[in-house]
Design an enzyme around this catalytic site. Structure first.
Site, mmCIF file in Angstrom:
data_model
loop_
_atom_site.group_PDB
_atom_site.id
_atom_site.type_symbol
_atom_site.label_atom_id
_atom_site.label_comp_id
_atom_site.label_asym_id
_atom_site.label_seq_id
_atom_site.Cartn_x
_atom_site.Cartn_y
_atom_site.Cartn_z
ATOM 1 C CB CYS A 156 -0.958 -0.058 1.193
ATOM 2 S SG CYS A 156 -2.157 1.278 1.268
ATOM 3 C CG ASP A 213 -6.592 -1.252 -5.251
ATOM 4 O OD1 ASP A 213 -7.280 -0.329 -4.781
ATOM 5 O OD2 ASP A 213 -5.432 -1.507 -4.885
ATOM 6 C CG HIS A 245 -5.832 -1.480 -1.560
ATOM 7 N ND1 HIS A 245 -4.822 -1.094 -2.395
ATOM 8 C CD2 HIS A 245 -5.487 -1.047 -0.319
ATOM 9 C CE1 HIS A 245 -3.892 -0.447 -1.693
ATOM 10 N NE2 HIS A 245 -4.285 -0.410 -0.427
#
Length: 276
Positions: A156, A213, A245
């Site tokens: 991330c 995502d 995600h």
């Protein structure tokens, strides 16, 4: 946090124990890796303005270990990131995750992503690059690390940093970026994004992204792929069509076991292929 107390603050800062408050409750699928046969725990990394905490895991015996920098999500170096370090150590690596937000605040004690984002937004890319340089130096000098076999991986927020550090430090042998943002606003703190450095990238980076995502549109992934074709890095991007995600985050509902395991295998093969 007043500037005059910053050195004092980072001198006394410590890593989170357990998981960040903002990620409760923890999924039943959470992976727990023991420290048997390892040296694992918190260390302090000397940086320009003091010392920052980091989690280090390495085999208990041996030396000259390949180094992997493990770069956190926005939740800090909490139990999930620490566990990933132990997973690497079980494979023979010296894995180290420096706490990148320590000057801006302790995100592990905050209750929501909305509270965390303003703190993360204050973290300058230049500070991160400098701290990572210091971490590599510490790993070589103090922890039996081999600076000629340096890899980086991040998740991330840390996925974006993985691309940027691979462009910044040519000594990195290979990187693996997990669902890191590729585009963004140009600011004083974040002057460049992965798409901006892609064409000049020399270090091979493997990008692992989810087709579902919602925060990273596929058109930005395709833009990154196109830019990478102009580079000499031989970088690649893999998109898992049905993955959201944070599909590697086994402590969260976003976890997808099949894609996570495949990505972990690809990471190991990528590092081996490129000498990490």
């Amino acid at each position: 946090m007043k500037e005059i107390t910053r050195r004092q603050f980072i001198a006394t800062a410590t890593l989170a124990t357990g998981f960040a408050l903002a990620v409760q409750p923890i999924s039943a699928k959470v992976i727990t890796t023991d420290a048997k046969g390892l040296i694992a725990g918190e260390v302090k990394i000397p940086v320009k303005d003091g010392k920052i905490p980091a989690y280090r895991a390495m085999p208990a015996t041996g030396k000259n270990f390949p180094i992997v920098l493990v770069i956190q999500e926005i939740f800090g170096v909490h139990e999930h990131i620490q566990d990933i370090c132990r997973r690497f150590a079980k494979l023979g690596y010296l894995a180290i995750a420096p706490e990148m937000f320590v000057r801006q605040g302790d995100v592990s004690k905050l209750n929501s992503i909305e509270e965390i984002r303003p703190i993360v937004a204050k973290v300058p890319d230049a500070q991160v690059m400098s701290d990572l340089d210091a971490t590599v130096g510490w790993a070589v000098k103090s922890a039996k690390g081999n600076g000629d076999r340096l890899g980086i991986t991040g998740f991330c927020w840390g996925g974006r940093i993985t691309w940027l550090y691979a462009a910044y430090n040519p000594k990195v042998k290979a990187g693996v970026a997990w669902y890191g943002r590729l585009v963004g606003d140009t600011t004083k703190l974040t002057p460049k994004h992965p798409v901006d450095i892609a064409s000049e990238l020399k270090v091979p980076v493997l990008g692992l992204y989810g087709g579902k995502d919602t925060g990273i549109p596929l058109d930005t992934v395709e833009k990154m792929r196109d830019r990478l074709k102009l580079s000499s890095s031989k970088s690649e991007i893999v998109v898992y069509p049905d993955a959201p995600h944070a599909f590697f985050a086994d402590y969260r509902p976003s976890y997808r076991e099949k894609e996570a395991k495949d990505g972990w295998q690809r990471l190991q093969a990528w590092f081996k292929q490129h000498g990490v």
